[in-house]
Design a protein around this motif. Structure first.
Motif, PDB file in Angstrom:
ATOM      1  N   GLY A   1      13.921  40.684  53.893  1.00 32.57           N
ATOM      2  CA  GLY A   1      12.567  40.421  54.375  1.00 32.57           C
ATOM      3  C   GLY A   1      11.822  41.677  54.794  1.00 32.57           C
ATOM      4  O   GLY A   1      11.064  41.654  55.760  1.00 32.57           O
ATOM      5  N   GLY A   2      12.071  42.782  54.103  1.00 30.46           N
ATOM      6  CA  GLY A   2      11.369  44.020  54.396  1.00 30.46           C
ATOM      7  C   GLY A   2      11.994  44.862  55.491  1.00 30.46           C
ATOM      8  O   GLY A   2      11.441  45.883  55.887  1.00 30.46           O
ATOM      9  N   ILE A   3      13.156  44.435  55.994  1.00 34.38           N
ATOM     10  CA  ILE A   3      13.831  45.143  57.078  1.00 34.38           C
ATOM     11  C   ILE A   3      15.239  45.512  56.606  1.00 34.38           C
ATOM     12  O   ILE A   3      15.950  44.664  56.061  1.00 34.38           O
ATOM     13  N   PRO A   4      15.674  46.756  56.833  1.00 36.79           N
ATOM     14  CA  PRO A   4      17.056  47.090  56.481  1.00 36.79           C
ATOM     15  C   PRO A   4      18.024  46.170  57.244  1.00 36.79           C
ATOM     16  O   PRO A   4      17.786  45.834  58.415  1.00 36.79           O
ATOM     17  N   ALA A   5      19.077  45.762  56.594  1.00 35.32           N
ATOM     18  CA  ALA A   5      20.050  44.867  57.225  1.00 35.32           C
ATOM     19  C   ALA A   5      20.619  45.463  58.504  1.00 35.32           C
ATOM     20  O   ALA A   5      20.965  44.741  59.443  1.00 35.32           O
ATOM     21  N   SER A   6      20.699  46.798  58.548  1.00 35.51           N
ATOM     22  CA  SER A   6      21.203  47.462  59.754  1.00 35.51           C
ATOM     23  C   SER A   6      20.304  47.219  60.962  1.00 35.51           C
ATOM     24  O   SER A   6      20.756  47.297  62.108  1.00 35.51           O
ATOM     25  N   ASP A   7      19.028  46.916  60.748  1.00 34.72           N
ATOM     26  CA  ASP A   7      18.070  46.661  61.826  1.00 34.72           C
ATOM     27  C   ASP A   7      17.716  45.177  61.972  1.00 34.72           C
ATOM     28  O   ASP A   7      16.986  44.812  62.905  1.00 34.72           O
ATOM     29  N   HIS A   8      18.196  44.358  61.074  1.00 35.99           N
ATOM     30  CA  HIS A   8      17.811  42.938  61.053  1.00 35.99           C
ATOM     31  C   HIS A   8      18.480  42.197  62.206  1.00 35.99           C
ATOM     32  O   HIS A   8      19.670  42.325  62.436  1.00 35.99           O
ATOM     33  N   PRO A   9      17.720  41.378  62.942  1.00 37.27           N
ATOM     34  CA  PRO A   9      18.283  40.675  64.102  1.00 37.27           C
ATOM     35  C   PRO A   9      19.419  39.703  63.749  1.00 37.27           C
ATOM     36  O   PRO A   9      20.294  39.465  64.567  1.00 37.27           O
ATOM     37  N   ASP A  10      19.412  39.145  62.540  1.00 40.66           N
ATOM     38  CA  ASP A  10      20.473  38.208  62.140  1.00 40.66           C
ATOM     39  C   ASP A  10      21.750  38.919  61.716  1.00 40.66           C
ATOM     40  O   ASP A  10      22.765  38.271  61.494  1.00 40.66           O
ATOM     41  N   ARG A  11      21.718  40.231  61.568  1.00 45.43           N
ATOM     42  CA  ARG A  11      22.868  40.987  61.066  1.00 45.43           C
ATOM     43  C   ARG A  11      23.489  41.900  62.117  1.00 45.43           C
ATOM     44  O   ARG A  11      24.314  42.711  61.808  1.00 45.43           O
ATOM     45  N   LYS A  12      23.065  41.779  63.346  1.00 45.64           N
ATOM     46  CA  LYS A  12      23.607  42.655  64.399  1.00 45.64           C
ATOM     47  C   LYS A  12      24.738  42.003  65.126  1.00 45.64           C
ATOM     48  O   LYS A  12      24.924  40.861  65.170  1.00 45.64           O
TER      49      LYS A  12
END
Length: 65
Positions: free
Chosen positions: A54-65
């Protein structure tokens, strides 16, 4: 010779990737009636900084932290 390319986010264990290769090989062998020895599975691990959700790196994505 079937060649299967799989791209996954980095971070899974070596054992998990071995199991993935085993399971994919079995499925392709049965589905295509192809000998396992002729099947190639390539697994590419992509760093989370290089995988966008969704335009956000997975490293910064809230669902991937």
């Amino acid at each position: 010779m079937p060649v299967i390319n799989i791209q996954i986010m980095q971070g899974r264990s070596e054992e998990t990737i071995k199991k993935l290769i085993e399971n994919v090989t079995e499925t392709v062998s049965v589905t295509l009636d192809s000998p396992k020895e002729r099947i190639r599975v390539l697994v590419t691990e992509i760093p989370k900084t290089h995988w966008g959700i969704g335009g956000i790196p997975a490293s910064d994505h809230p669902d991937r932290k």
